[in-house]
Design a protein around this motif. Structure first.
Motif, mmCIF file in Angstrom:
data_model
loop_
_atom_site.group_PDB
_atom_site.id
_atom_site.type_symbol
_atom_site.label_atom_id
_atom_site.label_comp_id
_atom_site.label_asym_id
_atom_site.label_seq_id
_atom_site.Cartn_x
_atom_site.Cartn_y
_atom_site.Cartn_z
ATOM 1 N N SER A 1 0.841 -1.177 0.094
ATOM 2 C CA SER A 1 0.098 0.044 -0.087
ATOM 3 C C SER A 1 0.977 1.207 0.020
ATOM 4 O O SER A 1 0.413 2.198 0.425
ATOM 5 C CB SER A 1 -0.858 -0.060 1.244
ATOM 6 O OG SER A 1 -0.156 -0.116 2.450
ATOM 7 N N SER B 1 3.909 3.820 -2.141
ATOM 8 C CA SER B 1 3.800 4.677 -3.277
ATOM 9 C C SER B 1 5.106 4.656 -3.940
ATOM 10 O O SER B 1 5.677 5.558 -4.598
ATOM 11 C CB SER B 1 3.744 6.333 -2.709
ATOM 12 O OG SER B 1 5.204 6.645 -1.721
ATOM 13 N N SER C 1 -3.804 -3.208 -4.813
ATOM 14 C CA SER C 1 -4.842 -2.284 -4.774
ATOM 15 C C SER C 1 -4.664 -1.045 -3.954
ATOM 16 O O SER C 1 -5.343 -0.054 -4.161
ATOM 17 C CB SER C 1 -6.207 -2.864 -4.406
ATOM 18 O OG SER C 1 -5.914 -3.377 -3.020
ATOM 19 N N GLY C 2 -3.792 -0.834 -2.767
ATOM 20 C CA GLY C 2 -3.880 0.059 -2.003
ATOM 21 C C GLY C 2 -2.442 0.971 -2.437
ATOM 22 O O GLY C 2 -2.176 1.864 -1.832
ATOM 23 N N ASN C 3 -1.762 0.542 -3.370
ATOM 24 C CA ASN C 3 -0.655 1.314 -3.853
ATOM 25 C C ASN C 3 -0.861 2.542 -4.629
ATOM 26 O O ASN C 3 -1.900 2.362 -5.431
ATOM 27 C CB ASN C 3 0.356 0.375 -4.521
ATOM 28 C CG ASN C 3 1.705 0.876 -4.754
ATOM 29 O OD1 ASN C 3 2.170 1.627 -5.444
ATOM 30 N ND2 ASN C 3 2.795 0.170 -4.112
ATOM 31 N N THR C 4 -0.264 3.530 -4.429
ATOM 32 C CA THR C 4 -0.619 4.594 -5.108
ATOM 33 C C THR C 4 0.346 5.270 -6.351
ATOM 34 O O THR C 4 0.197 6.103 -6.961
ATOM 35 C CB THR C 4 -0.794 6.108 -4.312
ATOM 36 O OG1 THR C 4 0.507 6.086 -3.657
ATOM 37 C CG2 THR C 4 -1.574 5.942 -3.259
ATOM 38 N N ALA D 1 1.941 5.292 -10.374
ATOM 39 C CA ALA D 1 1.372 5.104 -11.452
ATOM 40 C C ALA D 1 1.513 3.739 -12.219
ATOM 41 O O ALA D 1 0.687 3.548 -13.227
ATOM 42 C CB ALA D 1 1.555 6.112 -12.253
ATOM 43 N N ASN E 1 -3.934 -1.407 -8.889
ATOM 44 C CA ASN E 1 -4.458 -0.254 -8.622
ATOM 45 C C ASN E 1 -5.824 0.297 -9.554
ATOM 46 O O ASN E 1 -5.532 0.153 -10.584
ATOM 47 C CB ASN E 1 -3.347 0.942 -8.479
ATOM 48 C CG ASN E 1 -3.994 2.361 -7.861
ATOM 49 O OD1 ASN E 1 -4.830 2.892 -8.503
ATOM 50 N ND2 ASN E 1 -3.536 2.806 -6.940
ATOM 51 N N GLY F 1 -6.474 3.037 -10.363
ATOM 52 C CA GLY F 1 -6.212 4.106 -11.470
ATOM 53 C C GLY F 1 -5.560 3.658 -12.834
ATOM 54 O O GLY F 1 -5.198 4.201 -13.321
ATOM 55 N N TYR G 1 -0.049 -1.147 -14.131
ATOM 56 C CA TYR G 1 -0.396 -1.786 -12.847
ATOM 57 C C TYR G 1 -0.841 -3.204 -13.143
ATOM 58 O O TYR G 1 -1.681 -3.429 -14.055
ATOM 59 C CB TYR G 1 -1.356 -1.241 -11.983
ATOM 60 C CG TYR G 1 -0.799 -0.425 -10.633
ATOM 61 C CD1 TYR G 1 -0.651 -1.115 -9.532
ATOM 62 C CD2 TYR G 1 -0.558 0.848 -10.681
ATOM 63 C CE1 TYR G 1 -0.270 -0.439 -8.503
ATOM 64 C CE2 TYR G 1 -0.092 1.394 -9.673
ATOM 65 C CZ TYR G 1 -0.088 0.845 -8.477
ATOM 66 O OH TYR G 1 0.471 1.387 -7.420
#
Length: 219
Positions: A35, A37, A67-70, A72, A100, A102, A106
């Protein structure tokens, strides 16, 4: 393990890097849950000494929850980047990489950006991004099933594509799937007994599946 994730057996819940010369990894389960960055790879091959090094992953299970990683991009299952790496993943399952929301790159099951990677007798299914993504390096795929991934099953040019099955009708930069098959569950279909992770029959082929006895002999 017996080809399915087993919480009662030895497993790695953090990332693993196998970058030394002549590494052989057999029967290891890897599942990081991240989770943070920064880009994370469940299994990465990097730091190989100049001149190349044969690295073998055999009978491994690789999965991950990003899923909790921010960050890109570039959170993947198996990541091979080193130009000097010579890697074979054999008899292994790479599945269920949770990406993720986003998007970006990923959730790839496999990503190759450098070196030589051979995927032999592998199953790569149910990943949030592409099943296999080649950005650079040399990629050979043999006797491998790739299907049910969020993006293309095989993205990028493949050097050799031998007796494989992809869910997409046309994949691997225009290479058509080579083995007729059907992975839909239910009566009248001849694919896997189950495509539900955790099920006792997960990824077990039905007797009439089109991929039975279709492999090419390898050394």
């Amino acid at each position: 393990h017996k080809g399915v994730w087993d919480e009662t057996k030895y497993r790695l819940t953090s990332v693993a890097n196998f970058g030394a010369n002549y590494i052989t990894v057999i029967g290891v389960q890897v599942k990081p849950v991240n989770s943070g960055s920064t880009a994370v790879r469940a299994v990465s091959i990097s730091g190989v000494e100049a001149g190349g090094s044969e690295i073998l992953l055999d009978a491994c299970i690789i999965t991950a929850d990003f899923s909790g990683n921010t960050v890109a991009s570039n959170c993947v299952g198996l990541y091979v980047a080193d130009a000097d790496a010579v890697v074979t993943a054999r008899n292994s399952i790479i599945h269920g990489i949770v990406n993720n929301p986003g998007g970006g790159s990923y959730g790839q099951g496999v990503q190759l950006t450098g070196g030589t990677l051979t995927l032999e007798n592998c199953t790569i299914v149910g990943n949030g991004g592409s099943g296999i993504r080649r950005v650079g390096g040399t990629l050979d795929i043999i006797n491998t099933y790739v299907g049910g991934n969020g993006d293309a099953d095989v993205a990028g040019t493949v050097n050799a594509y031998t007796t494989c099955a992809c869910e997409d009708d046309i994949d691997a930069s225009g290479l058509t799937k080579q083995v007729a098959f059907d992975t839909i569950e239910g009566a009248g279909h001849a694919g896997f007994q189950s495509v539900t992770p955790g099920d006792a029959n997960y990824l077990k082929l039905k007797g009439g599946s089109g991929v039975v006895k279709q492999g090419t002999k390898v050394k």
